[in-house]
Every structure is written in structure tokens, then in C-alpha cells.
Design an enzyme around this catalytic site. Structure first.
Site, PDB file in Angstrom:
ATOM      1  N   GLY A   1      47.511  39.500  38.966  1.00 54.54           N
ATOM      2  CA  GLY A   1      48.353  38.868  37.975  1.00 54.54           C
ATOM      3  C   GLY A   1      47.985  37.409  37.783  1.00 54.54           C
ATOM      4  N   SER A   2      48.193  36.884  36.566  1.00 53.32           N
ATOM      5  CA  SER A   2      48.036  35.443  36.356  1.00 53.32           C
ATOM      6  C   SER A   2      49.215  34.710  36.982  1.00 53.32           C
ATOM      7  CB  SER A   2      47.968  35.144  34.855  1.00 53.32           C
ATOM      8  OG  SER A   2      46.753  35.618  34.324  1.00 53.32           O
TER       9      SER A   2
ATOM     10  N   HIS B   1      48.670  32.452  39.500  1.00 57.13           N
ATOM     11  CA  HIS B   1      48.255  32.012  40.828  1.00 57.13           C
ATOM     12  C   HIS B   1      47.057  31.068  40.754  1.00 57.13           C
ATOM     13  CE1 HIS B   1      50.948  35.120  42.153  1.00 57.13           C
ATOM     14  NE2 HIS B   1      50.226  36.071  41.615  1.00 57.13           N
TER      15      HIS B   1
ATOM     16  N   LYS C   1      44.220  42.079  46.396  1.00 59.69           N
ATOM     17  CA  LYS C   1      45.403  41.687  47.179  1.00 59.69           C
ATOM     18  C   LYS C   1      46.355  42.891  47.259  1.00 59.69           C
ATOM     19  CE  LYS C   1      46.725  38.062  44.719  1.00 59.69           C
ATOM     20  NZ  LYS C   1      45.882  38.357  43.518  1.00 59.69           N
TER      21      LYS C   1
ATOM     22  N   ASP D   1      48.256  46.274  41.768  1.00 61.42           N
ATOM     23  CA  ASP D   1      46.838  45.923  41.902  1.00 61.42           C
ATOM     24  C   ASP D   1      46.060  47.041  42.589  1.00 61.42           C
ATOM     25  OD1 ASP D   1      47.010  43.365  40.723  1.00 61.42           O
ATOM     26  OD2 ASP D   1      47.660  42.452  42.602  1.00 61.42           O
TER      27      ASP D   1
ATOM     28  N   HIS E   1      55.099  35.696  44.380  1.00 59.37           N
ATOM     29  CA  HIS E   1      55.804  35.911  43.108  1.00 59.37           C
ATOM     30  C   HIS E   1      57.251  35.464  43.231  1.00 59.37           C
ATOM     31  CE1 HIS E   1      52.685  39.016  43.688  1.00 59.37           C
ATOM     32  NE2 HIS E   1      52.311  38.603  42.502  1.00 59.37           N
TER      33      HIS E   1
END
Lengths: 332, 332
Positions: free
Chosen positions: A53-54, A56, A104, A109, A218
Site C-alpha cells: 500500500g502507499s 509508507h 510484507k 499483500d 496503518h
């Protein structure tokens, strides 16, 4: 919500456009959301692909370049990239020696990278996967079965990337990535929640005088909430959990990452690193290498994660190898 | 106030202890508050010294090292270093060729560096001073007579540092530093205020939906407050002010720094950089070099500053020269 953006809908493409403008050494496909090295893959080199995911940043796009990743696939904010996107990256970097995925450990994912690996296999590209699950704060979480993958991802990508650059085969690159993960542990603490552009409000509430011990990247819950304590006590608890889980003997070395979650000033990160260094010295553990800064962030969360890796000589040597990426650079 | 610290009183020494632990290539005198290169000064090399209030990390301590500063003097948070401290740094780095001070234009800094220069002169050390005053948001402020010194400081320290490393004399090093300042302009916008450890509460109030246009690096007032606007509009205003003050012709080059104030995620900084790149392209200005990240911060302020420099070939060449500091590193 106060953020520098044009609209929540265009946030990711606008960020990618900026990355592309700033780094001509990268080829950023804003439509397909694949960030890769501008030069074509070197024949016979194992391709290294990561993503997630964006939100990070600089993970993972900031780690694409010589000595580290060949490509990164950013998903929507806090959302896995899709299999087709990962497949496109895989095909783009395959140079006949196979591709290694660094993933990760989050349910979405894991699933999507598995599907991409299957699709790549159908196309004749052999894929090995390294699963990163270094976060010792919680076993299972709202996002994960098992442990979450956090700060150690930077070490895995750097060290596996160095070995790939030196011409090792896919099995060896994957094996060293797993070795880094196996000897690394992380623990994080949040002072504030984070806000995704789409939601427009914090993902959770945290009272003005409380912190979240063991938070995920998150903003997912950790072990407990409690009143703010001195940094020294927070570090003592984090290191205690890390070293109980993966002891390091006196006289041995460590690679330490003190990582900001996005909104923590560098001054505070160095202060935390100083406490880590003092505490490890008392235990007789020598910090061989360190990294202090924002590497695996959670949008605008104020917080810090501590990662400790117990390296052997080979891991140190590969850590020191030249790297040239937007977020990590030395030796070139 | 939620910060990673042990106590407000020990904040600066604790930060310096962490910097020392992380960077054995630096010699950090925590008592005297002088950060310098661990190796002794090279005979005949001009010494480069900067400093200012703490709270702007990595400025200035993070820019000490090969190809940049010889020493930095951090004051208390948002408070000038004292003359004796600056004098100690000056004596430590003097190698017979004189010393150049790089001073941001704030009343306290200017006064204390002047006194230190006088004291150094009494000791037979010739000092030249480069005053940085690149911030076009306001003329005079609560902290400054004239313009404030902000993001251009990074460019001045990098480029003057490169020339000093190459063996130029003090007059030449100071002259090129002034040239960088003369061709650089900055403008900043804040989304949130910042909190010093000593005060424990924000230095000013900013409503949930308002931003400060033209803010200073201590949270001092800018031009006005207004409702949050799209990043594209904010960038258009900032670039308009910058380029009105120091026009750059179509076809000419720029060095651009998009700088986070401490609590702005890297994703947003890249988004802002993308808008700067697009706007400059429309004007026919080519970005020759860029830097996107946290370089001149204001503790935990969320905000961004944009710096545009119009370099000649020599400035570009010196920008590209090797640098090895905690916060800026390439070529080595």
C-alpha cells in the site's frame, strides 16, 4: 484534514508524478503504477520487486535503484497493489534469471503477490518470495495473520538488493533476504494517529496525553494505550520485547534502524537512537551500522519504530555495498 | 505536548548524544555544543562554520562532514548559539586559512556571530561572514530585520563547502556563498504550528481548516491566513512570489529544494515537487538539480518551503561535488 494535495482521488498519481519529475534515473509508469530503474535490466541479473500500500514513503518506490530494488508497485493508500500491476513489474524487470518478491506480511499483500507469482510462472518467469514479518508487538492483527512486516523490510531490500547486484542467483538472493528477516525484530510506538486522504479523518482516536504501544504501520492497534512516558522508558520496553524474542549475546553486533512514522522530527529520532545506543551498550551489544530517519512511514503519524538486526559478516558487507536510490545512497 | 523526550531540560544534550552515537565520523562536544568532523582540520583549508537555534534538524549538525561544514553550533531550541560557543568551534576548525561563517538572518544569530568574529579576530583568526536571507515572504519580521534566512542555507552550505574542500581561499568561499544566496529565493506555507519542548504548547494557533501563507521557520507569522487550498494553487502563489522577486528566463536552469518543515509526509513533499516541476516547465525553466525532503525544519510543524536557485555552471559543478554528511550524501 490538512494535507498538501489537489484531491483525494488524484493523490497517488500526483505523488508519482513528483517522484518521476525528481528522479530521471527512475521510470515511473503513473498509469500502471510501476516504478522501476530507467535503464533496461542487466541480462542474467535477478530482478527484485517489492510493493504494498502507499502511505509508507519512501517505502518502496524510494528504494528503487542500483544496489536495491529493480521495481516497486505502490497500491492505493494502505491497500495492496493488484496482481496485474505486480505482474507488469515482474515482466519489466525479468532478465532471464528469475525474480524475487519482497512482501510484507499483510493478508492482502500476501494474496496478491502469490497470484502475481502464479501468473508470472504461467509466463515462464520463476519467482521466489521473501516474506517480511519482523514486528514483535502483536501476533495476528486486524491486517495480518502472524506477525506484521515493518522496518526490517528496508534491511531485507538493501541486503538482498546488494547480493542481486553482485550476480547471485534467485535462490541465494531469496535466502539472504529470509536470513535478514529471521535475525531482525521491530517494535513501534505512536504518539498520534494518521489520516488517509480518502477518509479525511484520523483512523483512530488517541487522547492528548496517551500513546499507542506496539502500533502497526496503518495505525492498527498495538498492545495497549497508556500515558506518555519518558523516551528512555519507551525504548527500554521496546528493546526488551525485541531482545527477549531474538536475544543478542554480549559482544555481538547489531544493525539498528530508528525509523520515523512520518511526522516525527529528526531531533526526536536522534534522541530515541541515543537511548537505544545507551541501552544496547549496557547489554554489551555493539551497533555496527545504523540508520536514523523516515524510511517506513504511516502518512502523517507521529511515532517511531525500532528495528534491531543481528548481522553476520556477510550481511554487514552487503549492507555496506554501494546503493543509489532516492532514499538510501552511499558509495556512489 | 506529545514528544519523544526525557525532559525539556535535557532535550538538546539528549539529541546531541544520539547524533554522536550514530555518527562516529563526527566529534560532538555535548557540553560545549559543538559538532565537528572527527578528523583534524586539513592544514590550509578554509574552515566553514554555521549554527543557529536548534529545532531545524538536520540543519546544521546534519550538514557537517566532507564537502560541507567543518563545524556547527546548535543553540537552545529557536535560540541563537552564544559567542563563546561559536568561538570554540572557530578555533577548533581553523587551519591557518581563516574561517567562513554562514549565518541565517535572524537578529540574535547575526549579533552573536558578529561578536564571535570579533573575538576570533582578537585571536588572530580572520573571519568572513555569509548572510543568508532568501525568504521572500516578508520584509522584516518578529525575529528579523530584513528578510529571513531559510532553505537557501542548505545550498549555500553545500556549494561553499565544496569550494572550501577544493582548497579555495576564504574570500572566494565567502563570495560563492553570497552568490548562491543572491540567486536563491524561498517561500513557506504551514498547515500546523510547532511546539517547543520548553513551552509545551503550540507557538501559535491555527484553526483546523486554515493555513499560514509565508510562515517563518519558528512559526513566526507570514503574509496572511486563509482556508486550505489545493496544492497546485499554493505552489502557484509561492512560485509567483519567488520568480517576481528573482526572475528566471525561459531556457534557464534552476536548482529546486522542496523542504518539509518536520511533520509533512514525504508523499506530500513529492506531490508539491511535482506541482513545482509542472509550473516551471510551463515557464520554460528547466530543473537541473533537486532535493525533496526534510532539510530545514521547524520541530513538529507540518508545512513546506520551496527554494529556487538560478545557478551558473560553477554552482552546478560544486553542487555535484562529493558530500558525506549525515543528511546529504553522494559521490562517496
Amino acid at each position: 484534514m490538512k494535507k498538501f494535495l489537489n484531491s483525494a482521488e488524484t493523490f497517488i498519481p500526483d505523488v508519482l508524478a513528483g517522484l518521476a519529475a525528481g528522479h530521471p534515473e527512475l521510470q515511473v509508469d503513473v498509469g500502471q503504477r510501476v516504478i522501476r530503474r530507467a535503464e533496461p535490466p542487466r541480462p542474467g541479473k535477478v530482478g527484485l520487486v517489492s510493493g504494498g500500500g502507499s502511505g509508507h514513503e519512501p517505502l518502496h518506490g524510494g528504494f528503487v535503484g542500483e544496489g536495491m530494488l529493480d521495481a516497486a508497485c505502490p497500491g492505493e493508500v494502505f491497500t495492496s497493489p493488484v496482481p496485474d500491476q505486480i505482474l507488469a513489474a515482474t515482466k519489466a524487470v525479468d532478465a532471464g534469471a528469475g525474480v524475487v518478491f519482497i512482501v510484507k506480511n499483510y493478508t492482502g499483500d500476501v494474496l496478491n503477490f502469490e497470484m502475481a507469482a502464479d501468473l508470472a510462472g504461467d509466463d515462464g518467469i520463476a519467482v521466489e518470495t521473501v516474506l517480511v514479518n519482523d514486528d514483535v508487538a502483536v501476533e495476528d492483527s486486524t491486517w495480518t495473520a502472524g506477525r506484521r512486516g515493518t522496518g526490517a523490510t528496508v534491511l531485507v531490500e538493501k541486503i538482498a538488493g546488494a547480493l542481486a547486484e553482485q550476480g547471485a542467483d534467485a535462490a541465494a538472493v531469496a535466502a539472504i533476504g529470509r536470513r535478514v528477516n529471521d535475525t531482525s525484530r521491530s517494535f513501534a510506538v505512536a504518539l498520534t494517529p494518521c489520516t488517509t486522504p480518502a477518509a479525511g479523518k484520523p483512523g483512530f482516536e488517541l487522547p492528548d496525553d496517551e500513546i499507542e504501544i506496539g502500533v502497526g504501520i496503518h495505525g492498527e492497534p498495538g498492545r495497549r494505550r497508556e500515558k506518555l512516558r519518558p523516551a528512555r522508558e519507551i525504548v527500554a520496553e521496546a528493546l526488551g520485547v525485541i531482545l527477549d524474542d531474538r536475544p543478542i549475546d554480549p559482544g555481538e553486533r547489531a544493525i539498528v534502524l530508528v525509523n520515523g512514522m512520518g511526522a516525527t522530527p529528526l531531533s526526536e529520532l536522534y534522541l530515541v537512537f541515543g537511548e537505544v545506543a545507551a541501552a544496547l551498550e549496557v547489554r554489551g551489544i555493539r551497533i555496527a551500522r545504523n540508520l536514523v530517519g523516515n524510511y517506513v512511514t504511516s502518512l502523517d503519524m507521529a511515532g517511531v519504530s525500532i528495528t534491531v538486526c543481528a548481522p553476520d559478516d556477510e550481511l554487514i558487507r552487503l549492507w555496506d555495498a554501494p546503493v543509489r536510490t532516492p532514499a538510501l545512497r552511499w558509495g556512489v
